[in-house]
Design an enzyme around this catalytic site. Structure first.
Site, PDB file in Angstrom:
ATOM      1  N   ASN A  28       1.447 -10.891  23.301  1.00  0.00           N
ATOM      2  CA  ASN A  28       0.147 -11.191  22.910  1.00  0.00           C
ATOM      3  C   ASN A  28      -0.235 -12.482  23.339  1.00  0.00           C
ATOM      4  O   ASN A  28      -0.988 -13.391  22.498  1.00  0.00           O
ATOM      5  CB  ASN A  28       0.160 -10.934  21.485  1.00  0.00           C
ATOM      6  N   HIS A  33      -0.090 -20.235  25.724  1.00  0.00           N
ATOM      7  CA  HIS A  33       1.073 -19.606  26.444  1.00  0.00           C
ATOM      8  C   HIS A  33       1.088 -19.683  27.932  1.00  0.00           C
ATOM      9  O   HIS A  33       2.065 -20.277  28.448  1.00  0.00           O
ATOM     10  CB  HIS A  33       1.330 -18.077  26.049  1.00  0.00           C
ATOM     11  N   SER A 186      -2.141 -16.657  18.650  1.00  0.00           N
ATOM     12  CA  SER A 186      -2.190 -15.207  18.606  1.00  0.00           C
ATOM     13  C   SER A 186      -2.837 -14.625  17.414  1.00  0.00           C
ATOM     14  O   SER A 186      -3.629 -13.785  17.484  1.00  0.00           O
ATOM     15  CB  SER A 186      -0.845 -14.588  18.489  1.00  0.00           C
ATOM     16  N   ARG A 187      -2.772 -15.392  16.320  1.00  0.00           N
ATOM     17  CA  ARG A 187      -3.207 -14.724  15.034  1.00  0.00           C
ATOM     18  C   ARG A 187      -4.890 -15.104  14.849  1.00  0.00           C
ATOM     19  O   ARG A 187      -5.303 -14.500  13.857  1.00  0.00           O
ATOM     20  CB  ARG A 187      -2.570 -15.852  13.684  1.00  0.00           C
TER      21      ARG A 187
END
Ligand code: PAF
EC number: 6.3.2.1
Length: 279
Positions: A28, A33, A186-187
């Site tokens: 995700n 990243h 990601s959250r």
């Protein structure tokens, strides 16, 4: 870029290759990243191999946490990784990485792993260390890159590598933020537009904590103020603390500080940290 789903295939593809720079992820992926992958690419050099793993690690989720809901977006992730200069994606399924229940675990010391994140997520760092140690054994990297966004995780991994004498250089990647200051995570994908605006309060409050403390406010007073700020805005904060950068212990005068926080906004738990210098 090659995609490997088995340990044997990943090992075979890397045999005799050096240097290897590794970025472990749960997929995700977002720009944060990809910045770590670019850092790995630069560290590995043009002849090196950059490996990124994508594996949602059940061991680091508590039963009530979002393991099932964590987005699996392999195809999109691979397209982004190819662009970012990754050479190998290691994407095992659970039966490959945990063919039997993982009975052997890597347990980090309580003084570092049972505070802050570890206090609110018991067993979290054992789950992280166990999977990271296993991934290190499979990939055998010379360099591994972890984001500073997960400040305590980076520290736990650094200590594990040092204490186990693993021949891996650990690099910390700076946290990426959107234009308003929200740390990429990601959250964030779980947040509504309105919550994304509200989420800015977390980094703003961490920054204010460093400023207030530098201006003379006592540690406890600063931390209590920060908790109250978030609570008053409808968040459920777990912790808002000032710690020393070196080991996350209680800081003394002159220590380099880091402000760390974790809080729930609606159903989404966000963490962030900002490094600073205390009075
Ligand atoms: O930071 C993460 O995404 C995970 O904790 C990690 C390091 C990939 C281990 O599962």
């Amino acid at each position: 870029m090659l995609i490997h789903h088995t340990i044997a295939a990943q090992r075979a593809a890397l045999r005799g290759r050096a240097p290897i720079a590794f970025v472990p992820t749960m997929g995700n992926l977002h720009e944060g990243h990809l910045a770590l992958v670019r850092q790995a690419r630069a560290a590995a050099g043009p002849d090196g191999q950059v490996v990124c793993s994508i594996f949602v690690n059940r061991l680091q989720f508590a039963p009530h946490e979002d393991f099932d809901r964590y987005p699996r977006t392999l195809e999109r992730d691979c397209a982004l990784l190819r662009e970012a200069g990754c050479d190998h994606v290691f994407a095992p399924d659970e039966a490959e990485l945990y063919p039997e229940p993982q009975g052997y675990k890597v347990q980090p010391p309580s003084a570092l792993a049972d505070i802050l994140e570890g206090h609110f997520r018991p067993g979290f760092f054992t789950g992280v260390c166990t999977v990271v140690a296993k991934l290190f054994h499979i990939v055998q990297p010379h360099i591994a890159v972890f984001g500073k966004k997960d400040y305590q995780q980076l520290m736990v991994i650094r200590r594990m590598v040092a204490q186990m004498a693993l021949p891996i250089e650990i690099l910390g990647g700076e946290t990426l933020r959107n234009a308003q200051g929200l740390a990429l995570s990601s959250r964030n994908g779980y947040l509504s537009d309105e919550q994304r605006e509200q989420a800015l309060l977390l980094s703003r409050t961490l920054r204010d904590m460093l400023q207030r403390h530098a201006a003379g406010a006592a540690l406890e007073e600063t931390e209590a103020w920060a908790m109250a700020q978030l609570s008053a805005a409808g968040w459920a904060p777990d912790y808002m603390v000032l710690r020393r950068q070196h080991d996350l212990g209680t800081p003394a005068a002159g220590d380099a500080l880091v402000a760390l926080g974790a809080a729930k906004l609606g159903n989404t738990r966000l963490i962030d940290n900002i490094e600073g210098r205390g009075a």
